[in-house]
Design an enzyme around this catalytic site. Structure first.
Site: not given
Ligand code: NAD
Length: 294
Positions: A95, A170, A238
């Site tokens: 990702s 995502k 993140k």
């Protein structure tokens, strides 16, 4: 049969690679930090670099923490591009920032390779079961070539658009999961402090409109006081940072995401970076001075 290279054998990559081996594929594997003797004893060939993986494979899968790691493993010294055979397909399943997926994809295509970004959702249990949700960006022809391989790791494999679209999808997924866990946290902290058994609350509402895959996965862990990852707080930070950067570049305000980012930052201050992201409830527990446990 095509030889598959697999780079990044952490919580997710290792069981995904195992499912490919169990599915009858020949694998060449590499991780910069983690050992991979278990995969070699299952029949995979170990490599000493990402470059070596690429030179021995027709399809190269990467499953790494974030954009800088993917850039290093594919574009960096001793990386995939240095060993890439013409016509090979690189599938990045990490990702990462959609813009970086596009940058890496362009570099792979400049060396006569094909590229897909194919991040996943479902966490470690679904990586082990081979039932991940896989969201893919890239061209249809390449997608169709590798779909049988992706099917061995996921039960839902969907082409969502061009390169980068996988990671945009995502980011949407990660925003929804973060907001979902925050909602669960507020609700279960309230119910517990009001004196209602949280286990009974879960049983009562999980089949209704408030029920969710996040609730089913995370409430049992919270009730047990099990905050072992799973999906680490630092990885969700993140993802939310990538979501905030991407949204702001497109002039899209995402205020709820920004607020939850700050709650995750508070967890980081409390030393919970490497805990499962359902630790978000501990921030709300701290505010209300109550614990949601069995
Ligand atoms: P992880 O940290 O457990 O594994 C990453 C692996 O990459 C590590 O073994 C590390 O040694 C290796 N690595 C790092 N840099 C490298 C390099 N330059 N070359 C080779 N190997 C390198 O992380 P994870 O939980 O497996 O997550 C991987 C990706 O999948 C992340 O982008 C994460 O956001 C995503 N993801 C994770 C989950 C989850 O539940 N853990 C769920 C969905 C998606």
């Amino acid at each position: 049969m095509a030889i598959i290279g697999f780079i990044g054998l952490g919580i997710m990559g290792r069981p995904m690679a195992k499912n490919l081996i169990n599915g009858g594929h020949k694998l060449v594997v590499y991780d910069k930090f983690a050992k991979f003797d278990d995969l070699v004893s299952l029949g995979a060939e170990g490599a000493a670099s990402s470059k070596e993986v690429a030179s021995k494979s027709d399809i190269i899968i990467t499953m790494l923490p974030n954009s800088p790691h993917v850039k290093e493993a594919i574009l960096g010294a001793g990386g995939v591009l240095e060993g890439l055979k013409s016509g090979s397909i690189v599938i990045d399943m990490s990702s990462i920032a959609p813009a970086v997926a596009q940058e890496v994809g362009a570099a792979v295509m400049a060396k006569n390779g094909a590229f897909l970004d194919a991040p996943v959702s479902g966490g470690e249990p679904k990586a082990i079961d081979g039932t991940l949700a896989i969201m893919v960006g890239g061209d249809k022809k390449t997608f169709e070539k590798v779909k049988p391989i992706l099917d061995k790791m996921g039960s839902s494999v969907v082409l969502v658009g061009d390169i980068g679209a996988g990671n945009v999808t995502k980011l949407a997924n990660q925003i929804i999961v973060a907001l979902n866990i925050a909602g669960l946290s507020e609700a279960f902290v309230l119910a517990t402090k009001a004196g209602v058994n949280p286990e009974a609350v879960f049983d009562a509402i999980k089949g209704g409109l408030a029920g969710s895959a996040a609730m089913n996965a995370k409430i049992p862990m919270i009730l047990e006081g099990n905050f072992k990852p799973g999906f680490r707080v630092e990885l969700h930070i993140k993802d939310l940072q990538n979501a905030l950067d991407t949204a702001h570049n497109l002039s899209v305000p995402i205020p709820l995401t920004a607020q939850i980012m700050e709650s995750f930052q508070a967890l980081r201050v409390d030393g919970m970076d490497t805990n499962d992201h359902c630790s978000l409830i501990r921030h709300y527990e701290k505010l209300a001075k109550v614990e949601v446990r069995k």
